[in-house]
Enzyme design. Sequence first.
Site, PDB file in Angstrom:
ATOM      1  N   ARG A 206       0.843  -1.214   0.000  1.00 50.55           N
ATOM      2  CA  ARG A 206       0.000   0.000   0.000  1.00 50.55           C
ATOM      3  C   ARG A 206       0.872   1.256   0.000  1.00 50.55           C
ATOM      4  NH1 ARG A 206      -1.756   3.777   3.454  1.00 50.55           N
ATOM      5  NH2 ARG A 206      -0.590   2.920   5.203  1.00 50.55           N
ATOM      6  N   VAL A 207       1.821   1.320   0.928  1.00 52.12           N
ATOM      7  CA  VAL A 207       2.670   2.514   1.000  1.00 52.12           C
ATOM      8  C   VAL A 207       3.640   2.544  -0.193  1.00 52.12           C
ATOM      9  CG1 VAL A 207       4.333   3.785   2.419  1.00 52.12           C
ATOM     10  CG2 VAL A 207       2.416   2.621   3.513  1.00 52.12           C
ATOM     11  N   GLU A 225      10.758  -2.869  -2.215  1.00 46.88           N
ATOM     12  CA  GLU A 225      10.826  -4.207  -1.607  1.00 46.88           C
ATOM     13  C   GLU A 225       9.558  -4.359  -0.781  1.00 46.88           C
ATOM     14  OE1 GLU A 225      13.133  -6.443  -2.187  1.00 46.88           O
ATOM     15  OE2 GLU A 225      14.706  -5.259  -3.123  1.00 46.88           O
ATOM     16  N   CYS A 259       9.156 -10.845   5.568  1.00 53.56           N
ATOM     17  CA  CYS A 259       8.594 -10.853   4.221  1.00 53.56           C
ATOM     18  C   CYS A 259       8.863 -12.185   3.534  1.00 53.56           C
ATOM     19  CB  CYS A 259       9.175  -9.704   3.406  1.00 53.56           C
ATOM     20  SG  CYS A 259      10.964  -9.777   3.282  1.00 53.56           S
TER      21      CYS A 259
HETATM   22  P1  NAD Z   1       4.846   0.323   5.995  1.00 54.56           P
HETATM   23  O1  NAD Z   1       4.649   0.373   4.536  1.00 54.56           O
HETATM   24  O2  NAD Z   1       3.686   0.599   6.885  1.00 54.56           O
HETATM   25  O3  NAD Z   1       6.004   1.348   6.445  1.00 54.56           O
HETATM   26  C1  NAD Z   1       7.287   1.328   5.870  1.00 54.56           C
HETATM   27  C2  NAD Z   1       7.912   2.710   5.994  1.00 54.56           C
HETATM   28  O4  NAD Z   1       7.143   3.636   5.221  1.00 54.56           O
HETATM   29  C3  NAD Z   1       7.975   3.270   7.403  1.00 54.56           C
HETATM   30  O5  NAD Z   1       9.221   3.882   7.601  1.00 54.56           O
HETATM   31  C4  NAD Z   1       6.849   4.295   7.430  1.00 54.56           C
HETATM   32  O6  NAD Z   1       7.108   5.378   8.308  1.00 54.56           O
HETATM   33  C5  NAD Z   1       6.844   4.782   6.000  1.00 54.56           C
HETATM   34  N1  NAD Z   1       5.526   5.298   5.573  1.00 54.56           N
HETATM   35  C6  NAD Z   1       4.308   4.975   6.053  1.00 54.56           C
HETATM   36  N2  NAD Z   1       3.352   5.657   5.396  1.00 54.56           N
HETATM   37  C7  NAD Z   1       3.974   6.423   4.468  1.00 54.56           C
HETATM   38  C8  NAD Z   1       3.535   7.340   3.477  1.00 54.56           C
HETATM   39  N3  NAD Z   1       2.238   7.613   3.316  1.00 54.56           N
HETATM   40  N4  NAD Z   1       4.452   7.932   2.686  1.00 54.56           N
HETATM   41  C9  NAD Z   1       5.770   7.655   2.827  1.00 54.56           C
HETATM   42  N5  NAD Z   1       6.247   6.799   3.760  1.00 54.56           N
HETATM   43  C10 NAD Z   1       5.368   6.190   4.574  1.00 54.56           C
HETATM   44  O7  NAD Z   1       5.467  -1.132   6.272  1.00 54.56           O
HETATM   45  P2  NAD Z   1       5.783  -1.815   7.665  1.00 54.56           P
HETATM   46  O8  NAD Z   1       4.480  -2.121   8.354  1.00 54.56           O
HETATM   47  O9  NAD Z   1       6.806  -1.039   8.394  1.00 54.56           O
HETATM   48  O10 NAD Z   1       6.486  -3.174   7.196  1.00 54.56           O
HETATM   49  C11 NAD Z   1       5.771  -4.351   6.914  1.00 54.56           C
HETATM   50  C12 NAD Z   1       5.679  -4.607   5.427  1.00 54.56           C
HETATM   51  O11 NAD Z   1       6.975  -4.541   4.848  1.00 54.56           O
HETATM   52  C13 NAD Z   1       5.165  -5.987   5.092  1.00 54.56           C
HETATM   53  O12 NAD Z   1       4.244  -5.894   4.035  1.00 54.56           O
HETATM   54  C14 NAD Z   1       6.409  -6.748   4.645  1.00 54.56           C
HETATM   55  O13 NAD Z   1       6.166  -7.821   3.781  1.00 54.56           O
HETATM   56  C15 NAD Z   1       7.186  -5.669   4.001  1.00 54.56           C
HETATM   57  N6  NAD Z   1       8.606  -6.018   3.957  1.00 54.56           N
HETATM   58  C16 NAD Z   1       9.184  -6.316   2.759  1.00 54.56           C
HETATM   59  C17 NAD Z   1      10.518  -6.693   2.704  1.00 54.56           C
HETATM   60  C18 NAD Z   1      11.195  -7.024   1.402  1.00 54.56           C
HETATM   61  O14 NAD Z   1      12.404  -7.088   1.373  1.00 54.56           O
HETATM   62  N7  NAD Z   1      10.458  -7.258   0.327  1.00 54.56           N
HETATM   63  C19 NAD Z   1      11.251  -6.760   3.871  1.00 54.56           C
HETATM   64  C20 NAD Z   1      10.634  -6.450   5.072  1.00 54.56           C
HETATM   65  C21 NAD Z   1       9.303  -6.071   5.112  1.00 54.56           C
END
Ligand code: NAD
Length: 482
Positions: A206-207, A225, A259
């Site tokens: 989503r983000v 990612e 993930c």
């Molecule tokens: P998230 O998307 O909620 O947040 C990630 C980052 O984005 C945070 O630093 C947050 O402050 C920032 N953010 C939030 N809203 C934003 C906006 N509107 N604009 C800009 N930045 C914003 O994710 P999370 O809950 O921290 O992490 C969990 C997710 O991450 C899971 O879906 C997981 O699968 C994924 N993930 C992927 C990998 C990969 O390597 N593919 C690794 C780890 C986690």
Amino acid sequence: SFRQYCSPQSLPLVSMPLTTGEFEVFRSCARNYRRKPITVRLKYLSALEEWILENLPVIRKALSDDLGKPAMESDLTEAYGVLGEIRHARSRLPEWMADQPVGTPLSMIGTRAWSCQEPKGVCLLIGPWNFPFLLMVGPLISALAAGNATILKPSEFAPATGRLLTQMVAAVFPADLVCVKEGDHTVSEQLLTLPFDHVFFTGSARVGKIVHAAAAQLNASVTLELGGQCPVIVCADANLEDAARKIVAAKFFNCGQACVAPDHVLVDARIFDPFLNILREQVTALFGDSQQIEQSPDYGRLIHRQHAERLHKLLNDALASGAVLRLGGISRPEQRFMAPTIITGTASSMRIRQEEIFGPILPVEPFESLETALLESGGQDIPLAVYAFTRSRTNLELIRDERRSGALLWNDCAVHFLHPGLPFGGRQGSGLGRAHGHAGFLTFSNQRSILKQRIGWTGIRLFYPPYSRLKRRLADLLLRWF
Ligand code: NAD
């Protein structure tokens, strides 16, 4: 220079916004850094390695405060993940940075050409909370190795690690080469108004879309990612005990918040019942029986109460719609605790099968034929990885051809993340672009083409106007043969 704000767990710092003027200081630092010899990049990588080795107890403490991570888990997944990347990059950097000559086709006769890797400039890294150290420092290593100035925005939900990153960066790097901006999404939003050259985002799908759109406004390249939803397929010819142990280890470390964790398991119906029993035995073998797990120092916690409540509801909704609890199910959102849980009888219409679970609930379902199972799941989102347990190359090839993913693992789960030689990333809903090792270096580099032409006569001049009959015949030869 800091103001405070409320987060679900404690009061993390919110850094002051980065002004356009400060950003320009980074840009000029990036210009200097790109001209420095390779020894400067190697020196920073070594300084980072040294700081991490000297501060392992502090890193463990921060990760334990944020996620209740066992010390061993912190060392192996977060610290070693980063140290392995540093050592891999350091030993191969001369090769990665070397100019790559290309051959000269006859049509280009008289020229010499090569490509070189140049730093992108100033890069923004936005990180998640589940591996808050690894997923900020890993991309930082690639960005530094490629010669960039970098700004890190860690997750507000892992505030202890955010603060630790700020201390680490202040101790190891000049303030205009690397800096950390702590805080919530508003900090990312402000940063995304600045003219970064590359944005590297790790987080939810989503983000990811929001960040992708913001990066497009900046004309910045982007790496995403994103979410995992990795399926496991267990064929009838698999070694059941081996498969079960690996699935349990990969699913329940970090309390399922990875993930690359298995999202659900599809098992050949002929071995379904024995496999389910072995799976349950393996949970006990690795984490103790259900009474002991809550006290086990080897089992982590969920990040915050809101996430624990989401998982609690996801499980209860599935059970209310006909899923069957086969193990665990104990959930205490106020303690951020959920026991390793196995369920069966889920349907693809249930929320638990549609969303990324990202917690310690494992749906396990039988399939009658591998072909049909693959066909049915083929239309779903493309996962980060598919894990196949089978002794048969034919089965493996069928899975490879019918189920697309960022990675395919044969007889294990999740371990590819720690292999620095393998490009890491997803496709579509699971991500865009690649990280780790050489792929990470390329992500943070511009591939620049350089061509040297002769002065005076050149092959191309044969085709300048006016177009005579001879030139026409040469052009015909070119079209046909070269
Ligand atoms: P998230 O998307 O909620 O947040 C990630 C980052 O984005 C945070 O630093 C947050 O402050 C920032 N953010 C939030 N809203 C934003 C906006 N509107 N604009 C800009 N930045 C914003 O994710 P999370 O809950 O921290 O992490 C969990 C997710 O991450 C899971 O879906 C997981 O699968 C994924 N993930 C992927 C990998 C990969 O390597 N593919 C690794 C780890 C986690």
